[in-house]
Write an enzyme that holds these catalytic residues in place. Structure first.
Site, PDB file in Angstrom:
ATOM      1  CB  SER A 149      -6.344  -4.775  -9.335  1.00 57.75           C
ATOM      2  OG  SER A 149      -6.747  -3.436  -9.235  1.00 57.75           O
ATOM      3  CE  LYS A 201      -4.346   1.229   0.166  1.00 61.10           C
ATOM      4  NZ  LYS A 201      -5.563   0.561  -0.343  1.00 61.10           N
ATOM      5  CG  ASN A 240     -14.059   3.635  -7.156  1.00 65.24           C
ATOM      6  OD1 ASN A 240     -13.682   2.578  -6.667  1.00 65.24           O
ATOM      7  ND2 ASN A 240     -14.436   3.736  -8.414  1.00 65.24           N
ATOM      8  N   GLY A 255      -5.426   2.678  -7.421  1.00 69.36           N
ATOM      9  CA  GLY A 255      -5.983   3.849  -6.741  1.00 69.36           C
ATOM     10  C   GLY A 255      -6.492   3.510  -5.346  1.00 69.36           C
ATOM     11  CG  ASP A 256      -7.265   3.607  -0.904  1.00 69.70           C
ATOM     12  OD1 ASP A 256      -7.788   2.495  -0.812  1.00 69.70           O
ATOM     13  OD2 ASP A 256      -7.302   4.437   0.035  1.00 69.70           O
TER      14      ASP A 256
HETATM   15  P1  NDP Z   1     -12.803   7.976  -2.736  1.00 70.42           P
HETATM   16  O1  NDP Z   1     -11.782   9.010  -2.504  1.00 70.42           O
HETATM   17  O2  NDP Z   1     -13.270   7.729  -4.133  1.00 70.42           O
HETATM   18  O3  NDP Z   1     -14.095   8.264  -1.842  1.00 70.42           O
HETATM   19  C1  NDP Z   1     -14.052   8.393  -0.456  1.00 70.42           C
HETATM   20  C2  NDP Z   1     -15.391   8.987  -0.054  1.00 70.42           C
HETATM   21  O4  NDP Z   1     -15.536   8.955   1.359  1.00 70.42           O
HETATM   22  C3  NDP Z   1     -15.528  10.435  -0.460  1.00 70.42           C
HETATM   23  O5  NDP Z   1     -16.871  10.652  -0.790  1.00 70.42           O
HETATM   24  C4  NDP Z   1     -15.148  11.182   0.825  1.00 70.42           C
HETATM   25  O6  NDP Z   1     -15.673  12.496   0.915  1.00 70.42           O
HETATM   26  C5  NDP Z   1     -15.816  10.283   1.815  1.00 70.42           C
HETATM   27  N1  NDP Z   1     -15.343  10.431   3.181  1.00 70.42           N
HETATM   28  C6  NDP Z   1     -14.083  10.493   3.636  1.00 70.42           C
HETATM   29  N2  NDP Z   1     -14.072  10.553   4.978  1.00 70.42           N
HETATM   30  C7  NDP Z   1     -15.372  10.526   5.354  1.00 70.42           C
HETATM   31  C8  NDP Z   1     -16.037  10.532   6.585  1.00 70.42           C
HETATM   32  N3  NDP Z   1     -15.345  10.574   7.737  1.00 70.42           N
HETATM   33  N4  NDP Z   1     -17.399  10.461   6.601  1.00 70.42           N
HETATM   34  C9  NDP Z   1     -18.096  10.399   5.447  1.00 70.42           C
HETATM   35  N5  NDP Z   1     -17.520  10.399   4.246  1.00 70.42           N
HETATM   36  C10 NDP Z   1     -16.185  10.463   4.208  1.00 70.42           C
HETATM   37  O7  NDP Z   1     -12.218   6.628  -2.099  1.00 70.42           O
HETATM   38  P2  NDP Z   1     -12.646   5.128  -2.382  1.00 70.42           P
HETATM   39  O8  NDP Z   1     -14.094   5.054  -2.615  1.00 70.42           O
HETATM   40  O9  NDP Z   1     -11.718   4.573  -3.375  1.00 70.42           O
HETATM   41  O10 NDP Z   1     -12.271   4.434  -0.996  1.00 70.42           O
HETATM   42  C11 NDP Z   1     -13.187   4.385   0.105  1.00 70.42           C
HETATM   43  C12 NDP Z   1     -12.765   3.299   1.080  1.00 70.42           C
HETATM   44  O11 NDP Z   1     -12.744   2.028   0.402  1.00 70.42           O
HETATM   45  C13 NDP Z   1     -11.358   3.443   1.681  1.00 70.42           C
HETATM   46  O12 NDP Z   1     -11.369   2.892   2.969  1.00 70.42           O
HETATM   47  C14 NDP Z   1     -10.504   2.573   0.761  1.00 70.42           C
HETATM   48  O13 NDP Z   1      -9.318   2.150   1.377  1.00 70.42           O
HETATM   49  C15 NDP Z   1     -11.458   1.412   0.544  1.00 70.42           C
HETATM   50  N6  NDP Z   1     -11.199   0.590  -0.619  1.00 70.42           N
HETATM   51  C16 NDP Z   1     -11.135   1.134  -1.871  1.00 70.42           C
HETATM   52  C17 NDP Z   1     -10.910   0.323  -2.959  1.00 70.42           C
HETATM   53  C18 NDP Z   1     -10.965   0.843  -4.354  1.00 70.42           C
HETATM   54  O14 NDP Z   1     -10.947   0.021  -5.282  1.00 70.42           O
HETATM   55  N7  NDP Z   1     -11.072   2.147  -4.573  1.00 70.42           N
HETATM   56  C19 NDP Z   1     -10.636  -1.114  -2.783  1.00 70.42           C
HETATM   57  C20 NDP Z   1     -10.818  -1.609  -1.445  1.00 70.42           C
HETATM   58  C21 NDP Z   1     -11.048  -0.765  -0.411  1.00 70.42           C
HETATM   59  P3  NDP Z   1     -14.785  13.769   0.485  1.00 70.42           P
HETATM   60  O15 NDP Z   1     -14.805  13.755  -1.006  1.00 70.42           O
HETATM   61  O16 NDP Z   1     -15.505  14.882   1.101  1.00 70.42           O
HETATM   62  O17 NDP Z   1     -13.408  13.550   1.070  1.00 70.42           O
END
Ligand code: NDP
Length: 460
Positions: free
Chosen positions: A392, A140, A255, A179-180
């Site tokens: 992936s 990571k 995402n 990505g993440d």
């Molecule tokens: P993104 O950046 O696309 O989205 C994150 C979202 O969560 C945004 O809408 C963000 O809002 C919001 N957010 C952040 N903090 C908070 C909070 N405290 N309360 C409410 N909303 C919040 O990230 P991903 O969707 O890619 O990732 C989300 C989670 O999923 C992470 O934990 C990541 O590690 C996990 N994950 C992702 C994978 C992937 O393929 N993308 C794979 C496996 C796990 P704002 O825009 O305002 O910051």
């Protein structure tokens, strides 16, 4: 018991004592890393029955070795904003475990990123990747850079500077980022472009999550959210339940959240709420996911702008209040530790039946205890959100073959992977004396797969 700390070698330690001793070592070695220690304990606490049945893991020091990264890289990232000001951020890559294949795991750009968060994510990734059954190790990375409010050019300059250092540590057979949070298609494009320029080679397999027009896999964008819903659907089926006709809450609007909402709606659920870091929206008639997509993926706006298109919806400033909305199924898809005691109690009081962790470690230890003690079905992150990394790995295969599967083909393979992970977790939990416990099943199945391969590779 050569691997155990000298001080406890006065008698043969039980599995319980061995785990406690290694846990103490991990705590002593990693002070000030609460997220990593939380993730490590979450896995360790499931492993007693495994060590009782496999004394060879103790003899070979598997637990100590698996909780120490093979390599941890931290580096300076210097870049210039549009006004000519110089900024310095810190970049990270943890190459945690390459037993099953090249290190694999996303990059996160977020101001809260620390070495501890990177290590927690990398540690989780080892077991998640093992659960997919695909040949990928765990890693990571990311930076404490905040992309919010930055111009495209600033993002590009940051990505180029970040990759200038990272490029010397990665490669299609070494370490393959994706990505993440804060790293989507745009950032991956800039990062890949800089890697290509530095290496003077088009190595498509060095990155996943690329644009499908440019070497990416179809369905990668959707994979984590869809996969979470596929996994939860299996878990519900086991209890005679389903998404059909249920009320669902999905936190975040990034995402993972967007595609979890899309699939839940396709399965007949009404998604009544979602959020971002500035608040949540509640739409009792059902969130229009296309509006959220447009706001977040195209216009990069805040979630409260949803009300301009759907005036009957309501906005709440305190994002953690989202868990107070009554629902049947909650899918936390935003970030770590977003559900604590208060959120878990509110969910239980309102009769929630199932939780599916789309984000990594979104429920803290106390929340997990409250939910499981109250018989809420619980799909843990390392199993439920493994769909992203599974696709992936499929992207890596397609890149090696210089071939692309159709959306339908990838989606079908993803669905099958999620069903297999569910079955593996259920069977493993049963075998190790914790029937129905998907947390134990996921931790043990993921751990065993890596541990057995580590035994074969000898000491390293
Ligand atoms: P993104 O950046 O696309 O989205 C994150 C979202 O969560 C945004 O809408 C963000 O809002 C919001 N957010 C952040 N903090 C908070 C909070 N405290 N309360 C409410 N909303 C919040 O990230 P991903 O969707 O890619 O990732 C989300 C989670 O999923 C992470 O934990 C990541 O590690 C996990 N994950 C992702 C994978 C992937 O393929 N993308 C794979 C496996 C796990 P704002 O825009 O305002 O910051």
């Amino acid at each position: 018991m050569k691997a155990v700390n000298e001080s406890i070698q006065t008698k043969e330690p039980s599995a319980h004592e061995y785990i406690k001793a290694v846990h103490k070592k991990v705590r002593d070695r990693n002070p000030g890393e609460p997220e990593f220690l939380q993730a490590a304990w979450e896995v360790f606490s499931s492993l007693q029955p495994v060590f009782e049945q496999h004394p060879e893991y103790v003899e070979e020091g598997i637990l100590e070795r698996i909780s120490e990264p093979e390599r941890f890289i931290a580096f300076r990232v210097t870049w210039e904003d549009d006004a000519g000001n110089v900024h310095v951020n810190r970049g990270y890559r943890v190459q945690f475990n390459s037993t099953l294949g090249p290190f694999k795991g996303g990059l996160r750009f977020h101001p809260t990123l620390t070495g501890s968060v990177v290590k927690f994510l990398g540690f989780e990734q080892i077991f998640k990747n093992a659960l997919t059954g695909l040949p990928i190790g765990g890693g990571k990375g990311g930076a404490d850079f905040d992309p919010k409010g930055r111009s495209d050019r600033e993002i590009m300059r940051f990505c180029q500077s970040f990759m200038t250092e990272l490029s010397r540590h990665i490669g299609p057979d070494i370490d393959v980022p994706a990505g993440d949070i804060g790293v989507g298609k745009r950032e991956i494009g800039y990062l890949f472009g800089q890697y290509k320029r530095i290496r003077n080679a088009f190595e498509a397999g060095v990155f996943t999550g690329k644009n499908p027009d440019n070497g990416g896999s179809l369905i990668r964008k959707e994979a984590t959210g869809y996969g979470t819903v596929y996994f939860v659907e299996e878990m519900l089926k086991g209890e005679g339940l389903s998404f059909e006709g249920s009320r669902v809450i999905v936190s975040g609007s990034g995402n993972v959240s967007i595609y979890a909402m899309e699939k839940a709606i396709e399965f007949g659920a009404t998604v009544v709420a979602c959020s971002d870091s500035e608040g949540y929206i509640y739409d009792p008639e059902g969130i229009d996911v296309n509006t959220v997509k447009r706001l977040k993926e195209v216009e990069r706006k805040r979630i409260y702008h949803y009300l301009e298109h759907h005036p009957k919806a309501r906005f709440g400033k305190d994002k953690s209040d989202i868990w107070k909305i009554p629902c049947d199924i909650a899918l936390p898809c935003a970030t770590q530790n977003e559900i604590g005691r208060e959120g878990a109690e509110a969910l239980v009081d309102n009769g929630v039946k199932a939780i599916g962790e789309g984000a990594n470690m979104p429920c803290d230890e106390e929340a997990v205890r409250i939910l499981t003690n109250n018989h809420v079905l619980f799909a843990p992150a390392k199993a439920a959100n493994a769909g992203g990394v599974a696709v992936s790995a499929m992207e890596m295969s397609q890149n090696s073959m210089r071939y692309s599967w159709t959306s339908e083909e990838v989606d079908e393979k993803l669905h099958q992977v999620m069903k297999n992970i569910y079955r593996n977790c259920i069977e493993t939990a049963e075998k190790y004396g914790a029937p129905g416990n998907l947390i134990a099943g996921a931790n043990i199945a993921g751990f065993k797969k890596v541990a057995d391969a580590m035994l074969e590779h000898g000491l390293n």
